[in-house]
Every structure is written in C-alpha cells, then in structure tokens.
Design a protein around this motif. Structure first.
Motif, PDB file in Angstrom:
ATOM      1  N   ALA A 257      73.443  63.915 108.038  1.00 37.99           N
ATOM      2  CA  ALA A 257      73.376  64.406 106.662  1.00 37.99           C
ATOM      3  C   ALA A 257      74.055  65.761 106.530  1.00 37.99           C
ATOM      4  O   ALA A 257      74.747  66.032 105.530  1.00 37.99           O
ATOM      5  N   LEU A 258      73.887  66.635 107.514  1.00 42.28           N
ATOM      6  CA  LEU A 258      74.548  67.944 107.471  1.00 42.28           C
ATOM      7  C   LEU A 258      76.062  67.801 107.421  1.00 42.28           C
ATOM      8  O   LEU A 258      76.755  68.657 106.855  1.00 42.28           O
ATOM      9  N   GLU A 259      76.567  66.737 108.019  1.00 46.06           N
ATOM     10  CA  GLU A 259      78.004  66.511 108.045  1.00 46.06           C
ATOM     11  C   GLU A 259      78.475  65.551 106.948  1.00 46.06           C
ATOM     12  O   GLU A 259      79.671  65.250 106.877  1.00 46.06           O
ATOM     13  N   ALA A 260      77.550  65.071 106.116  1.00 47.91           N
ATOM     14  CA  ALA A 260      77.881  64.067 105.093  1.00 47.91           C
ATOM     15  C   ALA A 260      78.651  62.916 105.731  1.00 47.91           C
ATOM     16  O   ALA A 260      79.612  62.383 105.165  1.00 47.91           O
ATOM     17  N   MET A 261      78.214  62.502 106.911  1.00 46.12           N
ATOM     18  CA  MET A 261      78.922  61.511 107.718  1.00 46.12           C
ATOM     19  C   MET A 261      78.203  60.172 107.601  1.00 46.12           C
ATOM     20  O   MET A 261      77.166  59.952 108.220  1.00 46.12           O
ATOM     21  N   TYR A 262      78.746  59.292 106.802  1.00 42.92           N
ATOM     22  CA  TYR A 262      78.135  57.982 106.585  1.00 42.92           C
ATOM     23  C   TYR A 262      78.579  56.960 107.621  1.00 42.92           C
ATOM     24  O   TYR A 262      77.823  56.068 107.979  1.00 42.92           O
ATOM     25  N   GLU A 263      79.806  57.078 108.088  1.00 39.98           N
ATOM     26  CA  GLU A 263      80.310  56.134 109.081  1.00 39.98           C
ATOM     27  C   GLU A 263      80.306  56.774 110.457  1.00 39.98           C
ATOM     28  O   GLU A 263      80.587  57.971 110.603  1.00 39.98           O
ATOM     29  N   THR A 264      79.986  55.982 111.457  1.00 35.47           N
ATOM     30  CA  THR A 264      79.950  56.484 112.828  1.00 35.47           C
ATOM     31  C   THR A 264      81.344  56.917 113.261  1.00 35.47           C
ATOM     32  O   THR A 264      82.314  56.172 113.111  1.00 35.47           O
ATOM     33  N   GLU A 265      81.417  58.141 113.793  1.00 38.28           N
ATOM     34  CA  GLU A 265      82.701  58.689 114.228  1.00 38.28           C
ATOM     35  C   GLU A 265      82.901  58.407 115.712  1.00 38.28           C
ATOM     36  O   GLU A 265      81.993  58.604 116.516  1.00 38.28           O
ATOM     37  N   PRO A 266      84.097  57.949 116.082  1.00 37.59           N
ATOM     38  CA  PRO A 266      84.368  57.766 117.517  1.00 37.59           C
ATOM     39  C   PRO A 266      84.406  59.117 118.222  1.00 37.59           C
ATOM     40  O   PRO A 266      84.687  60.152 117.615  1.00 37.59           O
ATOM     41  N   ALA A 267      84.142  59.091 119.516  1.00 35.40           N
ATOM     42  CA  ALA A 267      84.099  60.332 120.287  1.00 35.40           C
ATOM     43  C   ALA A 267      85.515  60.845 120.561  1.00 35.40           C
ATOM     44  O   ALA A 267      86.427  60.055 120.800  1.00 35.40           O
ATOM     45  N   PRO A 268      85.681  62.172 120.550  1.00 32.54           N
ATOM     46  CA  PRO A 268      84.746  63.181 120.045  1.00 32.54           C
ATOM     47  C   PRO A 268      84.918  63.342 118.528  1.00 32.54           C
ATOM     48  O   PRO A 268      86.036  63.383 118.014  1.00 32.54           O
ATOM     49  N   ALA A 269      83.827  63.417 117.806  1.00 35.93           N
ATOM     50  CA  ALA A 269      83.846  63.447 116.345  1.00 35.93           C
ATOM     51  C   ALA A 269      84.386  64.783 115.841  1.00 35.93           C
ATOM     52  O   ALA A 269      84.213  65.820 116.475  1.00 35.93           O
ATOM     53  N   PRO A 270      85.055  64.765 114.667  1.00 36.60           N
ATOM     54  CA  PRO A 270      85.521  66.022 114.076  1.00 36.60           C
ATOM     55  C   PRO A 270      84.360  66.764 113.406  1.00 36.60           C
ATOM     56  O   PRO A 270      83.270  66.220 113.219  1.00 36.60           O
ATOM     57  N   TRP A 271      84.619  68.006 113.045  1.00 36.37           N
ATOM     58  CA  TRP A 271      83.652  68.795 112.276  1.00 36.37           C
ATOM     59  C   TRP A 271      84.277  69.154 110.938  1.00 36.37           C
ATOM     60  O   TRP A 271      85.409  69.662 110.889  1.00 36.37           O
ATOM     61  N   THR A 272      83.548  68.872 109.861  1.00 38.16           N
ATOM     62  CA  THR A 272      84.065  69.118 108.516  1.00 38.16           C
ATOM     63  C   THR A 272      83.841  70.568 108.140  1.00 38.16           C
ATOM     64  O   THR A 272      82.698  71.027 108.040  1.00 38.16           O
ATOM     65  N   LEU A 273      84.931  71.276 107.909  1.00 36.48           N
ATOM     66  CA  LEU A 273      84.842  72.688 107.528  1.00 36.48           C
ATOM     67  C   LEU A 273      84.343  72.817 106.095  1.00 36.48           C
ATOM     68  O   LEU A 273      83.366  73.516 105.815  1.00 36.48           O
ATOM     69  N   ILE A 274      85.007  72.139 105.169  1.00 41.30           N
ATOM     70  CA  ILE A 274      84.576  72.083 103.779  1.00 41.30           C
ATOM     71  C   ILE A 274      84.804  70.664 103.273  1.00 41.30           C
ATOM     72  O   ILE A 274      85.628  69.922 103.814  1.00 41.30           O
ATOM     73  N   GLY A 275      84.086  70.275 102.253  1.00 38.26           N
ATOM     74  CA  GLY A 275      84.244  68.937 101.698  1.00 38.26           C
ATOM     75  C   GLY A 275      83.617  68.830 100.325  1.00 38.26           C
ATOM     76  O   GLY A 275      82.772  69.648  99.951  1.00 38.26           O
ATOM     77  N   LEU A 276      84.063  67.827  99.590  1.00 33.89           N
ATOM     78  CA  LEU A 276      83.536  67.562  98.252  1.00 33.89           C
ATOM     79  C   LEU A 276      83.124  66.097  98.162  1.00 33.89           C
ATOM     80  O   LEU A 276      83.729  65.237  98.815  1.00 33.89           O
ATOM     81  N   PRO A 277      82.094  65.813  97.385  1.00 32.98           N
ATOM     82  CA  PRO A 277      81.685  64.407  97.238  1.00 32.98           C
ATOM     83  C   PRO A 277      82.712  63.600  96.456  1.00 32.98           C
ATOM     84  O   PRO A 277      83.303  64.085  95.482  1.00 32.98           O
ATOM     85  N   GLY A 278      82.928  62.370  96.896  1.00 29.82           N
ATOM     86  CA  GLY A 278      83.813  61.474  96.177  1.00 29.82           C
ATOM     87  C   GLY A 278      83.082  60.761  95.057  1.00 29.82           C
ATOM     88  O   GLY A 278      81.921  61.058  94.739  1.00 29.82           O
ATOM     89  N   ALA A 279      83.742  59.791  94.442  1.00 27.39           N
ATOM     90  CA  ALA A 279      83.157  59.073  93.307  1.00 27.39           C
ATOM     91  C   ALA A 279      81.903  58.307  93.704  1.00 27.39           C
ATOM     92  O   ALA A 279      80.992  58.121  92.885  1.00 27.39           O
ATOM     93  N   ASP A 280      81.835  57.852  94.951  1.00 29.14           N
ATOM     94  CA  ASP A 280      80.678  57.083  95.421  1.00 29.14           C
ATOM     95  C   ASP A 280      79.594  57.969  96.039  1.00 29.14           C
ATOM     96  O   ASP A 280      78.620  57.459  96.597  1.00 29.14           O
ATOM     97  N   GLY A 281      79.751  59.285  95.936  1.00 29.07           N
ATOM     98  CA  GLY A 281      78.770  60.203  96.504  1.00 29.07           C
ATOM     99  C   GLY A 281      78.998  60.509  97.967  1.00 29.07           C
ATOM    100  O   GLY A 281      78.339  61.387  98.516  1.00 29.07           O
ATOM    101  N   ARG A 282      79.922  59.806  98.590  1.00 27.40           N
ATOM    102  CA  ARG A 282      80.221  60.070  99.993  1.00 27.40           C
ATOM    103  C   ARG A 282      81.298  61.148 100.086  1.00 27.40           C
ATOM    104  O   ARG A 282      81.773  61.658  99.087  1.00 27.40           O
ATOM    105  N   LEU A 283      81.657  61.493 101.311  1.00 22.12           N
ATOM    106  CA  LEU A 283      82.621  62.556 101.524  1.00 22.12           C
ATOM    107  C   LEU A 283      83.981  62.178 100.961  1.00 22.12           C
ATOM    108  O   LEU A 283      84.559  61.165 101.342  1.00 22.12           O
TER     109      LEU A 283
END
Length: 535
Positions: A257-283
């Motif tokens: 939730a802290l990363e607004a990460m809905y889909e599992t990220e393959p290793a090694p996962a990135p870190w989101t510096l900034i982001g805005l919600p899309g139309a579906d509420g996801r990143l």
C-alpha cells in the motif's frame, strides 16, 4: 451486525488522544538526553554556563513531561472503555508490558525528575549528574515498553489463542519482548525523539542569537544540538530503513500500500519516487528508481515484492481456513472433550482472525458466500493514497534533516554559529517539521495496519465496545477540547520560560504578583523554591 459508525468514532477518539499525546513524547525523549549531555559537560568543566543551560532546558523538559503524563494516562483507560473486547481478547499479552512500563519505567522517570529539580543543592555534582542520566534512561525505558506492546499488535508473536478461555495468551514472553518489529520500532521512534529535541534546542538557540540575548548559552546549546541532531538524523533514516525491512517480513500488505503497488513486481522491484492515481485509482503517472524498492524491502536481488492483488488472493485462502478454525471452535465450545475438533483447531487457529473478518457481513460466518469472502479479503487493503503520500512526506523530512544538521555541524566546527542570520531564521521556522514527520510515521504504522487492531488476529471492528454514537461524539468532543487547552497551556508556559531566559537558580512556575490568575516564570533560590512549591 457491527455498527461501523461506532467503530469509526472509537478509532477517531483513540487517534486524536494518541496523536495529541505524541506531541509531548518525542520532545521529552530528546530533551532528556540533551540536558544530560550538557550537565556532563558542566561536571567535567565546572563552567556555570553549562549548569545554567541544563536548568533552562530542564525546565522546558519538565513542563513537557507533565503534559505528556496528563495526556498519556487517558489512553490506557480507553482500552477498557472504548475497546473492551480487545482488552478481553489480548489483555493477557498487551497488559503485561503496559504494567511493566508503569511499575518500572514511569516510576523511575518520575522519581528522578523530582530529584533533578530539587536536588541541585542537596546532591553532589556527580550525584546529580547520575540522577539526570537516570531521568533520561527512564524516559527511554517508558518508550521501550509501550513500543513492545505496540510492536506485538503489528507482529503478534509468542502467543496463542486458547479455545477454553476464548482469548489470546502468552506462550513465550521473551519472544514478545524481543519481537523484531518492536525492537525496530523502538530504536526508530526514540531516534526521531532525539532529532525533535535537537531541532527544538537549535530553534530556540537561534531565536536567542537573532535577538542577541543569552549568546554564550545559545552558542553552546547550538553546538550540542548540531552534533546530537546529525547523529539522530542519520539514525532515523538508517533505522527507518530497518523498520521497513522488518515490515516487509511481517506486514506485506502495508508495504504494498505504501508503494501503491497492485501488481507483483519481479525482483528487484523499483521504488516509486512520486506518483499520481490513474483513472482506476491505481498508480498512474509516476517516477521510479529501478531496483531500489527491492533492495530496501527485501535486501536481495532475487526476491519479488508481492503486490496488493496477490496479497488479496492470499487473504481469500486464509479466510477460508479461518472458517474451518471458527467451525472447530464452535464444536469445542459445545463439547470441550471433542479431541477431533481440537486437532482441527490446532491446525487452523492461526487463520481464525481472517475468518472473523466475515463478521462485518454476517454473524454465521460458517455460511459465508464466495462474494462475502471476496469482500472480506478486499477489506485487508488499507487506503492506499493517504499512506503513499504520508510515507513520502516522512521520508522527505528525514533526508532534509540529514542535510540540515550536516550544514549546522560544519558551521559549528568552524565556529560560525551566529554569523548567518538567514540560517538562524530558517532554523527557527523549521521547528514544527519534526512533529509533522513523527505524526506521519504513526499514521503510517496504525492506519497502514488496518483492518487489524492486532495484525492477522483481531479485526478492528470486532474489538470495539458497545457504546452509542452519542457517547462517542460527546467524549470525542470533550477530549479534543481538553487536549487543545492543554497544548495551549504548554505553549504559553514554554513561551514564558523562553522569554524569561536562563537563570542561575532553580526555575519555578509561580503566580504573578500583579495577576493571580496568570502564571510567570520566576527565578528563586533553590531552598525558597522548594518551600513555595511544597506549600
């Protein structure tokens, strides 16, 4: 059925009292060690300016400590008043560290605070210094036991549900104490308190330097604050990273939730510096740093970071297991000698809390439909975007203070303490920022744990007392009003102390001669102050 308005109001009330209370706690932690450091210098050098500094900052510490006690005691009563089922369900575990905190840490701290203020002319220099250090240690012991209790709520180790008593009971008290979540939270929280104390001392010292008052004391206090603050700022960030790693091990949904990460990220996962919600509420639009998220959260290059969608699917499976545990528990309650039911319960009891999530939708959870299971699993997702942005505010302030104190440390090492007025003004106006970072951290810790009051064990809505909406509205309004008044009183008292400036003798709060309803800060000889305060 559960009245969610009652639950939400109960949450608001506890959140209000807790966040008001934590205005005082970090400053108590920070000032306790800073005044101990200053008195140590006084004992080693014999210079009166350090004694004066210890008295001055100690007086501000005393005011803050008194307000912290007044606001903190109420919270313990709220466990029984607003969260009665929580108190019944996990009181065997949660109550133990709270009792130890009261019996050991709080009495230690309170006793030595009295000796700190009234022992200057009755103890030797070294004896009084020992008292001051014990005051600081008492403040930290108090924080330790509170955070052991809170850490268990985040990672409930060393306990098991007893079907005969219908409550959680301790099986390994040492596991509760040395819970990795509790230990990580403790060092991170006290470091944030140290940083707060350093910012406070630096801000008030900057004010004195701007006005050209108490320059000798302000310069020395600023040097201590710059050094102590830099160490604290580095510790906050490093230990915060450790806290995040531990959360990845035990609270994966919070991390996702802290990363607004809905889909599992393959290793090694990135870190989101900034982001805005899309139309579906996801990143939607975002800027990410490759690999950093995986390195921070998993300390590896080959472990994927599970997303919200995958974690919801896992929750569905655990809810189904929780239904089995719940059914076995009902059989045990009907026939305590049913060994087959006990065997099933022993296999599935760890998921009982997930089964209880269905109580939000129906009382007979053994008959829950697939749709209800899916809805209950979706409830395990906390509100993503408030957590996403609050986390970045907290992190941004943490890195800001590393740079801020590094600059001050450099200037202090060159003797350039009062040579740059814009920096002094800037330091003064940064005073509120540590509290913003700290309150953000507690918001992340508690709001990010939802829907659990005890992670994976007891849903928040299931823990509340059967109060009415009117009860809660009235009590919430009363607490907000009273706590606001207390904060105003504290600020006014501190402003009076700061305006009066450091004195050579014990500082005492006495009624003003020209207005008996007002309060001023009067410098009295130690023996007279003791007599006046005693009467």
């Amino acid at each position: 059925m559960i009245d969610m308005l009652v639950v939400d109001l109960s949450r608001w009330q506890f959140a209000a009292t807790a966040m008001y209370h934590f205005i005082f706690v970090p400053l108590t932690l920070g000032l306790s060690f800073m005044m101990a450091i200053m008195e140590s210098v006084y004992v080693m050098t014999g210079r009166q300016v350090w004694r004066k500094a210890t008295l001055f900052w100690g007086t501000l510490f005393g005011i803050n400590f008194a307000m912290g006690v007044a606001t903190g005691i109420v919270m313990e009563f709220q466990f029984g008043m607003n969260w009665s089922y929580y108190s019944h369900y996990v009181g065997d575990i949660f109550g133990a560290p709270l009792a130890i905190e009261g019996l050991m840490a709080f009495f230690l701290e309170a006793t030595f605070i009295g000796l700190f203020f009234f022992g200057w002319d009755r103890l030797s220099k070294v004896g009084h210094l020992v008292v001051t250090w014990l005051t600081a240690l008492g403040a930290n012991f108090s924080a330790l036991w509170i955070l052991v209790a809170n850490g268990w709520m985040q990672n409930p180790v060393g306990a098991k549900f007893n079907p005969d008593t219908m409550r959680m009971e301790i099986t390994d008290f040492m596991a509760v104490i040395f819970n990795p979540v509790a230990q990580a939270k403790f060092v991170h929280t006290v470091s944030a308190g140290y940083l707060t104390g350093a910012v406070f001392v630096l801000a008030i010292s900057s004010l004195f330097l701007i006005k050209g008052k108490h320059v000798e004391l302000a310069r020395r206090s600023a040097v201590v604050a710059a050094s102590f603050g830099l160490a604290s700022a580095l510790s906050v960030v490093v230990l915060g990273d450790e806290s995040g790693y531990v959360a990845t091990e035990h609270q994966m949904m919070k991390i996702a939730a802290l990363e607004a990460m809905y889909e599992t990220e393959p290793a090694p996962a990135p870190w989101t510096l900034i982001g805005l919600p899309g139309a579906d509420g996801r990143l939607g639009f975002h800027i990410s740093i490759p690999w950093l998220g995986g390195l921070i959260t998993t300390r590896s290059f080959d472990r994927p970071l599970p997303g919200i969608d995958e974690l919801v699917e896992r929750a569905e499976d655990r809810i189904r297991s929780g239904i089995i545990a719940y059914n076995a528990l009902q059989q045990i309650r009907a026939d305590a000698t049913d060994q087959d039911a006990r065997a099933v319960f022993d296999d599935y009891w760890a998921d009982l809390g997930y089964g209880l999530l269905l109580k939000k939708y129906r009382a007979d959870i053994e008959n829950a439909t697939e749709d209800e299971i899916v809805m209950a699993a979706q409830d395990t997702v906390p509100s993503v975007w408030p957590l996403f942005w609050t986390f970045r505010i907290m992190m941004g302030l943490g890195f800001f203070y590393i740079g801020f104190f590094a600059l001050w440390f450099y200037r202090a090492s060159r003797g350039w303490i009062d040579t740059h007025k814009p920096l002094l003004w800037f330091s003064l106006f940064t005073l509120p920022l540590p509290w913003i970072a700290i309150e953000s951290g507690w918001f992340i810790a508690e709001f990010g744990r939802q829907p659990w009051v005890v992670e994976g064990v007891l849903p928040t809505f299931y823990a509340a007392s059967g109060l009415t909406v009117i009860d809660l509205v009235l009590s919430l309004s009363m607490f907000v009003l009273i706590y606001t008044v207390l904060i105003v009183i504290m600020v006014l008292l501190m402003v009076r102390v700061i305006k009066a400036g450091p004195k050579d003798n014990l500082l005492a709060i006495m009624p003003a001669a020209d207005d008996e309803d007002d309060f001023v800060i009067a410098a009295l000889p130690a023996n007279r102050a003791t007599q006046e305060l005693g009467s």
